[in-house]
Every structure is written in C-alpha cells, then in structure tokens.
Design a protein around this motif. Structure first.
Motif, PDB file in Angstrom:
ATOM      1  N   LEU A 206       0.822  -1.218   0.000  1.00 55.20           N
ATOM      2  CA  LEU A 206       0.000   0.000   0.000  1.00 55.20           C
ATOM      3  C   LEU A 206       0.852   1.262   0.000  1.00 55.20           C
ATOM      4  O   LEU A 206       0.456   2.294  -0.557  1.00 55.20           O
ATOM      5  CB  LEU A 206      -0.921   0.007   1.226  1.00 55.20           C
ATOM      6  CG  LEU A 206      -2.111  -0.940   1.194  1.00 55.20           C
ATOM      7  CD1 LEU A 206      -2.793  -0.978   2.563  1.00 55.20           C
ATOM      8  CD2 LEU A 206      -3.109  -0.517   0.118  1.00 55.20           C
ATOM      9  N   HIS A 207       2.005   1.177   0.628  1.00 58.01           N
ATOM     10  CA  HIS A 207       2.875   2.353   0.786  1.00 58.01           C
ATOM     11  C   HIS A 207       4.297   1.979   0.372  1.00 58.01           C
ATOM     12  O   HIS A 207       5.166   1.756   1.233  1.00 58.01           O
ATOM     13  CB  HIS A 207       2.854   2.849   2.224  1.00 58.01           C
ATOM     14  CG  HIS A 207       1.479   3.119   2.756  1.00 58.01           C
ATOM     15  ND1 HIS A 207       0.781   4.269   2.470  1.00 58.01           N
ATOM     16  CD2 HIS A 207       0.660   2.350   3.528  1.00 58.01           C
ATOM     17  CE1 HIS A 207      -0.402   4.229   3.065  1.00 58.01           C
ATOM     18  NE2 HIS A 207      -0.499   3.075   3.708  1.00 58.01           N
ATOM     19  N   PRO A 208       4.573   1.897  -0.937  1.00 54.05           N
ATOM     20  CA  PRO A 208       5.909   1.493  -1.412  1.00 54.05           C
ATOM     21  C   PRO A 208       7.034   2.345  -0.858  1.00 54.05           C
ATOM     22  O   PRO A 208       8.177   1.875  -0.737  1.00 54.05           O
ATOM     23  CB  PRO A 208       5.799   1.646  -2.934  1.00 54.05           C
ATOM     24  CG  PRO A 208       4.336   1.560  -3.223  1.00 54.05           C
ATOM     25  CD  PRO A 208       3.646   2.167  -2.051  1.00 54.05           C
ATOM     26  N   GLY A 209       6.713   3.583  -0.509  1.00 55.68           N
ATOM     27  CA  GLY A 209       7.744   4.458   0.040  1.00 55.68           C
ATOM     28  C   GLY A 209       8.331   3.942   1.334  1.00 55.68           C
ATOM     29  O   GLY A 209       9.491   4.232   1.650  1.00 55.68           O
ATOM     30  N   LEU A 210       7.561   3.167   2.084  1.00 57.21           N
ATOM     31  CA  LEU A 210       8.071   2.615   3.336  1.00 57.21           C
ATOM     32  C   LEU A 210       9.243   1.680   3.066  1.00 57.21           C
ATOM     33  O   LEU A 210      10.314   1.812   3.671  1.00 57.21           O
ATOM     34  CB  LEU A 210       6.957   1.871   4.078  1.00 57.21           C
ATOM     35  CG  LEU A 210       7.394   1.092   5.328  1.00 57.21           C
ATOM     36  CD1 LEU A 210       7.999   2.020   6.366  1.00 57.21           C
ATOM     37  CD2 LEU A 210       6.209   0.312   5.915  1.00 57.21           C
ATOM     38  N   GLY A 211       9.058   0.752   2.132  1.00 60.46           N
ATOM     39  CA  GLY A 211      10.142  -0.160   1.793  1.00 60.46           C
ATOM     40  C   GLY A 211      11.337   0.557   1.214  1.00 60.46           C
ATOM     41  O   GLY A 211      12.490   0.261   1.550  1.00 60.46           O
ATOM     42  N   GLU A 212      11.068   1.528   0.328  1.00 57.70           N
ATOM     43  CA  GLU A 212      12.161   2.279  -0.290  1.00 57.70           C
ATOM     44  C   GLU A 212      12.956   3.040   0.756  1.00 57.70           C
ATOM     45  O   GLU A 212      14.196   3.102   0.694  1.00 57.70           O
ATOM     46  CB  GLU A 212      11.585   3.242  -1.325  1.00 57.70           C
ATOM     47  CG  GLU A 212      10.947   2.544  -2.526  1.00 57.70           C
ATOM     48  CD  GLU A 212      10.107   3.482  -3.362  1.00 57.70           C
ATOM     49  OE1 GLU A 212      10.083   4.699  -3.039  1.00 57.70           O
ATOM     50  OE2 GLU A 212       9.469   3.020  -4.326  1.00 57.70           O
ATOM     51  N   HIS A 213      12.256   3.590   1.736  1.00 56.17           N
ATOM     52  CA  HIS A 213      12.927   4.347   2.796  1.00 56.17           C
ATOM     53  C   HIS A 213      13.792   3.424   3.652  1.00 56.17           C
ATOM     54  O   HIS A 213      14.939   3.763   3.985  1.00 56.17           O
ATOM     55  CB  HIS A 213      11.895   5.057   3.672  1.00 56.17           C
ATOM     56  CG  HIS A 213      12.489   5.985   4.684  1.00 56.17           C
ATOM     57  ND1 HIS A 213      12.782   7.290   4.405  1.00 56.17           N
ATOM     58  CD2 HIS A 213      12.880   5.779   5.963  1.00 56.17           C
ATOM     59  CE1 HIS A 213      13.307   7.861   5.478  1.00 56.17           C
ATOM     60  NE2 HIS A 213      13.385   6.957   6.433  1.00 56.17           N
ATOM     61  N   VAL A 215      15.119   0.626   2.748  1.00 55.46           N
ATOM     62  CA  VAL A 215      16.263   0.206   1.938  1.00 55.46           C
ATOM     63  C   VAL A 215      17.328   1.299   1.922  1.00 55.46           C
ATOM     64  O   VAL A 215      18.532   1.024   2.087  1.00 55.46           O
ATOM     65  CB  VAL A 215      15.820  -0.139   0.509  1.00 55.46           C
ATOM     66  CG1 VAL A 215      17.026  -0.317  -0.407  1.00 55.46           C
ATOM     67  CG2 VAL A 215      14.973  -1.405   0.504  1.00 55.46           C
ATOM     68  N   ARG A 216      16.908   2.544   1.705  1.00 54.69           N
ATOM     69  CA  ARG A 216      17.875   3.659   1.676  1.00 54.69           C
ATOM     70  C   ARG A 216      18.630   3.775   2.988  1.00 54.69           C
ATOM     71  O   ARG A 216      19.813   4.109   3.002  1.00 54.69           O
ATOM     72  CB  ARG A 216      17.152   4.978   1.376  1.00 54.69           C
ATOM     73  CG  ARG A 216      16.797   5.186  -0.080  1.00 54.69           C
ATOM     74  CD  ARG A 216      16.502   6.646  -0.370  1.00 54.69           C
ATOM     75  NE  ARG A 216      15.455   7.179   0.472  1.00 54.69           N
ATOM     76  CZ  ARG A 216      14.145   7.134   0.197  1.00 54.69           C
ATOM     77  NH1 ARG A 216      13.736   6.542  -0.922  1.00 54.69           N
ATOM     78  NH2 ARG A 216      13.252   7.646   1.017  1.00 54.69           N
ATOM     79  N   GLU A 217      17.932   3.508   4.080  1.00 49.06           N
ATOM     80  CA  GLU A 217      18.578   3.609   5.392  1.00 49.06           C
ATOM     81  C   GLU A 217      19.352   2.347   5.770  1.00 49.06           C
ATOM     82  O   GLU A 217      19.912   2.266   6.859  1.00 49.06           O
ATOM     83  CB  GLU A 217      17.529   3.900   6.470  1.00 49.06           C
ATOM     84  CG  GLU A 217      16.952   5.304   6.386  1.00 49.06           C
ATOM     85  CD  GLU A 217      16.452   5.784   7.729  1.00 49.06           C
ATOM     86  OE1 GLU A 217      16.143   4.945   8.604  1.00 49.06           O
ATOM     87  OE2 GLU A 217      16.386   7.006   7.912  1.00 49.06           O
ATOM     88  N   GLN A 218      19.336   1.367   4.862  1.00 53.25           N
ATOM     89  CA  GLN A 218      20.032   0.092   5.079  1.00 53.25           C
ATOM     90  C   GLN A 218      19.558  -0.599   6.352  1.00 53.25           C
ATOM     91  O   GLN A 218      20.343  -1.183   7.115  1.00 53.25           O
ATOM     92  CB  GLN A 218      21.544   0.309   5.106  1.00 53.25           C
ATOM     93  CG  GLN A 218      22.102   0.850   3.789  1.00 53.25           C
ATOM     94  CD  GLN A 218      23.608   0.995   3.803  1.00 53.25           C
ATOM     95  OE1 GLN A 218      24.191   1.443   4.787  1.00 53.25           O
ATOM     96  NE2 GLN A 218      24.244   0.600   2.717  1.00 53.25           N
ATOM     97  N   ARG A 219      18.248  -0.546   6.555  1.00 52.52           N
ATOM     98  CA  ARG A 219      17.641  -1.245   7.683  1.00 52.52           C
ATOM     99  C   ARG A 219      17.380  -2.699   7.299  1.00 52.52           C
ATOM    100  O   ARG A 219      16.898  -2.989   6.208  1.00 52.52           O
ATOM    101  CB  ARG A 219      16.318  -0.580   8.065  1.00 52.52           C
ATOM    102  CG  ARG A 219      16.461   0.831   8.618  1.00 52.52           C
ATOM    103  CD  ARG A 219      16.741   0.799  10.101  1.00 52.52           C
ATOM    104  NE  ARG A 219      16.640   2.140  10.681  1.00 52.52           N
ATOM    105  CZ  ARG A 219      16.627   2.384  11.998  1.00 52.52           C
ATOM    106  NH1 ARG A 219      16.707   1.371  12.849  1.00 52.52           N
ATOM    107  NH2 ARG A 219      16.542   3.608  12.452  1.00 52.52           N
ATOM    108  N   ARG A 220      17.703  -3.594   8.179  1.00 47.78           N
ATOM    109  CA  ARG A 220      17.407  -5.007   7.960  1.00 47.78           C
ATOM    110  C   ARG A 220      15.900  -5.214   8.103  1.00 47.78           C
ATOM    111  O   ARG A 220      15.272  -4.669   9.010  1.00 47.78           O
ATOM    112  CB  ARG A 220      18.158  -5.855   8.976  1.00 47.78           C
ATOM    113  CG  ARG A 220      19.658  -5.690   8.901  1.00 47.78           C
ATOM    114  CD  ARG A 220      20.344  -6.287  10.116  1.00 47.78           C
ATOM    115  NE  ARG A 220      20.115  -7.723  10.215  1.00 47.78           N
ATOM    116  CZ  ARG A 220      20.380  -8.441  11.301  1.00 47.78           C
ATOM    117  NH1 ARG A 220      20.874  -7.844  12.390  1.00 47.78           N
ATOM    118  NH2 ARG A 220      20.161  -9.742  11.315  1.00 47.78           N
TER     119      ARG A 220
END
Length: 258
Positions: A206-213, A215-220
C-alpha cells in the motif's frame, strides 16, 4: 532469504499447535514464529488472541486461565470443522492439537536434527505487563538461549517491550514490528540501528515508500505475512532478510530450495 513458518505451517494445520510446527520443520522451514501470552499461573503459551473463542471455541481469556484448564481445550478442530464427518480423515492426535507451551516448542526445536531459529513475539497490551518479557528471558536461560549465540530473536509491536528485553537480555536480536506505515516516522528516531524492522507485506504494498525508505537507510527487514509468489519476489527486490509465511513449503519451493 530465510523462510519463517508463521505460527507453524498454519495454512494447512491449526496455528500454534505442535502439529503445525512439526509440519513446518518437516518441509524445511529455516525458522518458526510464535506469539506468547502468560496463563494465570505464569506459563508462557503459544496463543495469538487474547480470548479463546476463535482457536479453542471456548469463552474466557488466556490470562485468566491456568495451564491445566487450557490443556483441556482443543486448539485444532476449528481449522477443519467438518473432519468428523469425513470417514477418510485421519483421527486428530490430542498431543498435536492441544495448547502448546513455549517450553515445549523450544524443546522441540532444540531436539531437532538440524539448526532451526525461532522468532518469538510478545503480545501487548496484557494485564501482566513486563512479566511476559521477564518470564521469556527466564525460559530462554534454561535452554542457554539468552546470549549472543541464541537462535532466538524477539519481536513486538511494543517499543517499550523491546526496550525491556534489551535490558533483560542485551545480546538477543530484536525486531521492531511495524503495524502501519505512518507509524514508522515516529519509530524511526527511537529504534536503534542494530534492531531489525518488521513491516507487514500489506503495508509495503500500500505504501511502497516505506520499503524504499528502509532500503535507503540500510535497515534489515523481516516481513510478515508473505504467502504469494508476487509478494515473495517483491521482498527479494527489497533485499528482505526473512519472510514470515503461513506457507513455508510453498515459499521454499518458489526459492528453489525444495
């Protein structure tokens, strides 16, 4: 990518029963996931809901019943309510369909012939508050699983509960579960970098930006509950470390591991 059996192989067998976990181990799950609640007499049991209507067909709440009372209930029949009318259906083994204590699940994993990890979610709010985490750490110490080499990671939607776990067992891996995408901006400043983030697949879609964010922050990331090939491939694209699935066998086949 690690495949984690969500409440056992819960698509096919009643969740949180020993039968569901044995099936998950048999199909090759890398890890098993469970929710834990405290009974009235202080036992950690693997049950998701506060009350027992859905999974045991009984009134009452887990927190108000003693383990001996819970042991009288059937936690398996609800999954296949018409099986008693099927002459060809196998008889249900009470030992595989009764209430499952965390200690029993830990012993099952410890005795299995290959290494298996565990993802344990503490449920909140609860009338027992921090006693849930305290009992969890005590139980893990009995198995020698409260240190750096532990196969266990602890998950919760409650940030306070995870902070409590960090104080009680600082070497355990922790997973901050995220229920809604809009919760992440509030959690982001207070979730340590070494914690794993656990968003739901529905929110990622629903909110692709969450995953993209993330990933950018290199969160596991460990993502729940992934049951389709489309969602599995999306998790692969995001570099997700673990998928938590009701269908561990299907996920393993799609990954070419079965």
């Amino acid at each position: 990518m690690e495949v984690v059996a969500h409440r056992g192989a819960s698509a096919d067998i009643a969740e949180h029963t020993l039968g569901a976990y044995l099936e998950a181990l048999e199909v090759g799950a890398d890890a098993v996931e469970c929710d834990v609640r405290l009974s009235a007499d202080g036992h950690l049991v693997c049950v998701h809901d506060r009350d027992l209507r859905r999974t045991a067909g009984a009134p009452g709440k887990v927190s108000t019943m003693e383990l001996s009372d819970l042991a009288e209930l059937d936690f398996a029949s609800w999954k296949k309510p018409w099986s008693d009318l099927d002459d060809e259906a196998p008889d249900l083994d009470p030992a595989l369909g009764g209430v499952l204590t965390l200690r029993n699940l830990l012993a099952t994993v410890a005795e299995y012939h290959r290494p298996v990890e565990l993802a344990i979610e503490t449920k909140h709010p609860t009338r027992y508050g921090g006693l849930v985490e305290k009992r969890l750490v005590e139980t893990l110490r009995e198995f020698g699983w409260a240190g750096k080499e532990s196969p266990v990671r602890v998950m919760s939607f409650s940030h306070t509960a995870l902070l409590r776990m960090q104080r009680l067992a600082p070497d355990l891996r922790l997973v901050q579960l995220v229920e809604k995408a809009h919760h992440w901006p509030m959690l982001r400043p207070i979730v340590p970098r070494d914690w794993i983030i656990g968003p739901g697949i529905k929110q990622l879609n629903l909110h692709p930006g969450l995953g993209e964010h993330l990933v950018r922050e290199q969160r596991r990331m460990h993502v729940w509950t992934v049951n389709t090939e489309k969602n599995l491939r999306y998790c692969q694209e995001l570099g997700v470390e673990a998928v938590i699935s009701d269908k561990p066998g299907t996920m393993l086949r799609l990954l070419g591991r079965k």
